[in-house]
Write a protein that holds these residues in place. Structure first.
Motif, PDB file in Angstrom:
ATOM      1  N   ARG A  73      -7.059   6.346  -1.495  1.00  0.00           N
ATOM      2  CA  ARG A  73      -6.995   4.891  -1.417  1.00  0.00           C
ATOM      3  C   ARG A  73      -7.042   4.271  -2.809  1.00  0.00           C
ATOM      4  O   ARG A  73      -7.680   4.791  -3.719  1.00  0.00           O
ATOM      5  CB  ARG A  73      -8.152   4.354  -0.571  1.00  0.00           C
ATOM      6  CG  ARG A  73      -8.164   4.877   0.860  1.00  0.00           C
ATOM      7  CD  ARG A  73      -6.989   4.326   1.678  1.00  0.00           C
ATOM      8  NE  ARG A  73      -6.987   4.876   3.031  1.00  0.00           N
ATOM      9  CZ  ARG A  73      -6.195   5.864   3.417  1.00  0.00           C
ATOM     10  NH1 ARG A  73      -5.366   6.418   2.549  1.00  0.00           N
ATOM     11  NH2 ARG A  73      -6.244   6.323   4.654  1.00  0.00           N
ATOM     12  N   ALA A  74      -6.370   3.134  -2.951  1.00  0.00           N
ATOM     13  CA  ALA A  74      -6.370   2.391  -4.204  1.00  0.00           C
ATOM     14  C   ALA A  74      -6.739   0.946  -3.911  1.00  0.00           C
ATOM     15  O   ALA A  74      -6.608   0.466  -2.776  1.00  0.00           O
ATOM     16  CB  ALA A  74      -5.002   2.467  -4.876  1.00  0.00           C
ATOM     17  N   ASP A  75      -7.204   0.227  -4.937  1.00  0.00           N
ATOM     18  CA  ASP A  75      -7.521  -1.191  -4.766  1.00  0.00           C
ATOM     19  C   ASP A  75      -6.252  -2.014  -4.615  1.00  0.00           C
ATOM     20  O   ASP A  75      -6.256  -3.064  -3.981  1.00  0.00           O
ATOM     21  CB  ASP A  75      -8.339  -1.687  -5.964  1.00  0.00           C
ATOM     22  CG  ASP A  75      -9.696  -1.010  -6.031  1.00  0.00           C
ATOM     23  OD1 ASP A  75     -10.563  -1.360  -5.213  1.00  0.00           O
ATOM     24  OD2 ASP A  75      -9.881  -0.111  -6.860  1.00  0.00           O
ATOM     25  N   SER A  76      -5.156  -1.529  -5.215  1.00  0.00           N
ATOM     26  CA  SER A  76      -3.845  -2.138  -5.017  1.00  0.00           C
ATOM     27  C   SER A  76      -2.799  -1.052  -5.155  1.00  0.00           C
ATOM     28  O   SER A  76      -3.015  -0.058  -5.840  1.00  0.00           O
ATOM     29  CB  SER A  76      -3.594  -3.262  -6.032  1.00  0.00           C
ATOM     30  OG  SER A  76      -3.404  -2.733  -7.336  1.00  0.00           O
ATOM     31  N   LEU A  77      -1.679  -1.235  -4.475  1.00  0.00           N
ATOM     32  CA  LEU A  77      -0.640  -0.221  -4.508  1.00  0.00           C
ATOM     33  C   LEU A  77       0.703  -0.908  -4.290  1.00  0.00           C
ATOM     34  O   LEU A  77       0.889  -1.608  -3.298  1.00  0.00           O
ATOM     35  CB  LEU A  77      -0.873   0.828  -3.415  1.00  0.00           C
ATOM     36  CG  LEU A  77       0.062   2.042  -3.382  1.00  0.00           C
ATOM     37  CD1 LEU A  77      -0.079   2.863  -4.654  1.00  0.00           C
ATOM     38  CD2 LEU A  77      -0.242   2.911  -2.160  1.00  0.00           C
ATOM     39  N   ARG A  78       1.629  -0.720  -5.231  1.00  0.00           N
ATOM     40  CA  ARG A  78       2.943  -1.334  -5.065  1.00  0.00           C
ATOM     41  C   ARG A  78       4.027  -0.469  -5.684  1.00  0.00           C
ATOM     42  O   ARG A  78       3.768   0.335  -6.576  1.00  0.00           O
ATOM     43  CB  ARG A  78       2.981  -2.733  -5.663  1.00  0.00           C
ATOM     44  CG  ARG A  78       2.747  -2.846  -7.160  1.00  0.00           C
ATOM     45  CD  ARG A  78       2.615  -4.315  -7.543  1.00  0.00           C
ATOM     46  NE  ARG A  78       2.272  -4.524  -8.933  1.00  0.00           N
ATOM     47  CZ  ARG A  78       3.115  -4.948  -9.866  1.00  0.00           C
ATOM     48  NH1 ARG A  78       4.376  -5.193  -9.541  1.00  0.00           N
ATOM     49  NH2 ARG A  78       2.719  -5.144 -11.105  1.00  0.00           N
ATOM     50  N   GLU A  79       5.236  -0.666  -5.179  1.00  0.00           N
ATOM     51  CA  GLU A  79       6.396   0.064  -5.652  1.00  0.00           C
ATOM     52  C   GLU A  79       7.035  -0.698  -6.804  1.00  0.00           C
ATOM     53  O   GLU A  79       7.206  -1.919  -6.734  1.00  0.00           O
ATOM     54  CB  GLU A  79       7.388   0.225  -4.501  1.00  0.00           C
ATOM     55  CG  GLU A  79       8.550   1.145  -4.795  1.00  0.00           C
ATOM     56  CD  GLU A  79       9.434   1.329  -3.575  1.00  0.00           C
ATOM     57  OE1 GLU A  79      10.661   1.295  -3.731  1.00  0.00           O
ATOM     58  OE2 GLU A  79       8.876   1.499  -2.464  1.00  0.00           O
ATOM     59  N   VAL A  80       7.398   0.015  -7.869  1.00  0.00           N
ATOM     60  CA  VAL A  80       7.932  -0.632  -9.056  1.00  0.00           C
ATOM     61  C   VAL A  80       9.074   0.187  -9.660  1.00  0.00           C
ATOM     62  O   VAL A  80       9.197   1.379  -9.399  1.00  0.00           O
ATOM     63  CB  VAL A  80       6.849  -0.810 -10.154  1.00  0.00           C
ATOM     64  CG1 VAL A  80       5.761  -1.753  -9.700  1.00  0.00           C
ATOM     65  CG2 VAL A  80       6.271   0.552 -10.566  1.00  0.00           C
ATOM     66  N   THR A  81       9.895  -0.478 -10.472  1.00  0.00           N
ATOM     67  CA  THR A  81      10.808   0.236 -11.352  1.00  0.00           C
ATOM     68  C   THR A  81      10.065   0.538 -12.644  1.00  0.00           C
ATOM     69  O   THR A  81       8.964   0.024 -12.870  1.00  0.00           O
ATOM     70  CB  THR A  81      12.040  -0.618 -11.678  1.00  0.00           C
ATOM     71  OG1 THR A  81      11.618  -1.788 -12.388  1.00  0.00           O
ATOM     72  CG2 THR A  81      12.768  -1.032 -10.400  1.00  0.00           C
ATOM     73  N   ALA A  82      10.673   1.333 -13.498  1.00  0.00           N
ATOM     74  CA  ALA A  82      10.043   1.636 -14.782  1.00  0.00           C
ATOM     75  C   ALA A  82       9.824   0.361 -15.587  1.00  0.00           C
ATOM     76  O   ALA A  82       8.760   0.171 -16.201  1.00  0.00           O
ATOM     77  CB  ALA A  82      10.911   2.613 -15.571  1.00  0.00           C
ATOM     78  N   VAL A  83      10.809  -0.523 -15.578  1.00  0.00           N
ATOM     79  CA  VAL A  83      10.704  -1.765 -16.350  1.00  0.00           C
ATOM     80  C   VAL A  83       9.619  -2.666 -15.779  1.00  0.00           C
ATOM     81  O   VAL A  83       8.872  -3.310 -16.522  1.00  0.00           O
ATOM     82  CB  VAL A  83      12.064  -2.482 -16.393  1.00  0.00           C
ATOM     83  CG1 VAL A  83      11.937  -3.853 -17.054  1.00  0.00           C
ATOM     84  CG2 VAL A  83      13.088  -1.639 -17.145  1.00  0.00           C
ATOM     85  N   GLU A  84       9.496  -2.714 -14.460  1.00  0.00           N
ATOM     86  CA  GLU A  84       8.436  -3.513 -13.843  1.00  0.00           C
ATOM     87  C   GLU A  84       7.060  -2.972 -14.205  1.00  0.00           C
ATOM     88  O   GLU A  84       6.124  -3.735 -14.439  1.00  0.00           O
ATOM     89  CB  GLU A  84       8.619  -3.526 -12.317  1.00  0.00           C
ATOM     90  CG  GLU A  84       9.793  -4.373 -11.854  1.00  0.00           C
ATOM     91  CD  GLU A  84      10.113  -4.183 -10.387  1.00  0.00           C
ATOM     92  OE1 GLU A  84      10.772  -5.053  -9.815  1.00  0.00           O
ATOM     93  OE2 GLU A  84       9.708  -3.153  -9.818  1.00  0.00           O
TER      94      GLU A  84
END
Length: 465
Positions: A73-84
């Protein structure tokens, strides 16, 4: 004004698959220096720490089911590109950044982060997220950590040099630490970042004797072996073992469901191959967390999976198969000297392997009860780095001077230029993706996975006619 509270340690983990997310998040928990706090339970976060997860968008980006199976588990988790991701690192202050990626991804992020943090040190970055009193001028870059998910049995020099430049390059065993330092020193690179630890997902109760029923588990791998003939052979032998021993429970432990990807592409899922067989009632397929499966395992069988190390750590009888040969392409050559090499014929006859204790000790399996201290050196090193007034710039071995024909291509795959800056037209370089773009991305990734698992194998088979 309310009294100030102690500053929470803030950690970011960037991962590109379910397996690397598991490794990265658990590593972050193991290496975070805070001996005064009670260690959190396996898979959980620690009080006084914030863990932000970033999943690098690509072919192996884990699905919600895979993330749930991993159990971290994480406090937040999101999908990103390398630049993001690089933009997030410019906007938010972190203490530790764990790069749980393939070598090329690590190298690209090291160059991108060097550029991002160099700008902040000069006061050109955005405000941080750690509080209004901490502007870019007072900010110090995070400690950067990277390493390997499991056994390193191929592309040793290539993978290591792509990871060079991080503050800590974690080696999962004494043997790996020695090999890593030899590679760096052999090319004239600084080897001081190499830090010996152990695999972060070892644990569980030690094996205490046979269960009822006696349970045999075959832990599959997505890419080994890589052809239908060998995979079908392994399945047939597993089913045969189940028929020969009806009193045993025989389990096929699968990594992912059809359509999902993990660290490696799986073009021939065992779930489909087994449909052509007629397994007995004591044979079944299982998914789920490997640690939970091992809780009921009496014999772990594999080609060369890291699951073998998890099993050996718990002193569960473990076999690395020799049926298809002992070959580098299979990875089972890593287990030469382990005492675990055996064939299905031997297992059918009742063979129980006895691991070589010296070999086990060198492989980071830590079956002697000292696992709790395996990460002490890493924690101590990170504590010193966090306490220093400033950290030197990230300096990877590969630069436009040392690798002018190699590095630009690696960076370009992540939409970065030779100096680590985003290339024109890089995805989401200047804005968050809108709803339409998110839908298009999901559809494109689904089409890619369909092409890899359904279309590509058909084309290859047609080419062999």
């Amino acid at each position: 004004m309310p009294p100030s509270s102690p500053k929470s340690l803030r950690i970011a983990v960037l991962a590109d698959s379910d397996t690397r997310w598991k490794w990265g998040a658990l590593t972050a928990d193991r290496i975070a220096p805070d001996p005064s706090m009670e260690t959190a339970s396996r898979g959980g976060a620690q009080v006084g720490r914030t863990l932000d997860g970033f999943l690098l968008r690509g072919r192996a980006t884990p699905t919600a089911r895979q993330l749930d199976e991993v159990g971290v588990r994480a406090d937040s988790l999101r999908e990103v590109t390398a630049v993001e991701f690089l933009r997030a690192m410019a906007e938010t202050s972190y203490d530790i950044v764990v790069l749980a990626l393939v070598g090329g991804g690590v190298q690209a992020m090291l160059h991108g982060l060097a550029r991002v943090w160099d700008g902040l040190e000069k006061g050109s970055g955005a405000e941080t997220g750690s509080g209004p009193e901490q502007g870019p001028e007072s900010r110090k870059r995070p400690v950067v950590v990277t390493g390997y998910v499991g056994v390193v049995y191929e592309k040793l020099a290539d993978g290591l040099l792509l990871r060079h430049g991080a503050d800590l390059v974690l080696a999962n065993s004494r043997q790996d630490a020695e090999r890593f330092r030899a590679v760096y020193e052999g090319v004239g690179a600084d080897a001081s970042a190499v830090t010996e630890v152990a695999l972060p997902f070892l644990g569980g109760t030690a094996y205490e004797g046979e269960h009822t029923p006696y349970t045999v588990v075959f832990a599959v791998q997505p890419s080994v072996p890589d052809n239908r003939r060998d995979r079908t052979y392994l399945l047939e032998r597993l089913v045969r073992h189940a028929r020969l021993h009806p009193e045993r429970e025989v389990l096929l432990k699968l990594r992912s469901r059809p359509g999902e990807h993990t660290t490696h592409i799986e073009e021939l899922p065992y779930q489909k191959l087994v449909q052509r067989l007629d397994p007995p009632a004591n044979f079944r397929l299982v998914y789920g967390n490997m640690g939970q499966v091992l809780d009921h395992t009496d014999l772990l069988v594999t080609i060369s999976s890291t699951a073998a190390l998890e099993s050996l750590h718990r002193r569960i009888p473990t076999v690395v198969l020799t049926d298809l040969g002992v070959r580098e392409v299979l990875g089972n050559h890593h287990f030469v000297g382990s005492g675990c090499l055996a064939s299905w014929d031997q297992l059918d006859a009742g063979h129980r392997p006895v691991p070589d204790e010296e070999w086990v000790a060198r492989q980071g399996v830590v079956a002697d009860g000292t696992y709790a201290h395996a990460f002490d050196a890493a924690r101590e090193r990170i504590t010193k780095l966090l306490a220093s007034p400033e950290l030197p710039p990230l300096t990877p071995y590969y630069t436009p001077v040392t690798a002018p024909g190699y590095l630009p291509g690696i960076l370009a795959r992540h939409h970065l230029g030779p100096d680590g800056t985003p290339l024109p037209g890089a995805p989401a370089a200047d804005r968050e993706p809108g709803p339409v773009r998110q839908i298009v991305r999901r559809a494109a990734r689904g089409a890619y996975r369909h092409g890899v698992q359904r279309v590509a194998p058909v084309i290859r088979r047609m080419g062999e006619l």
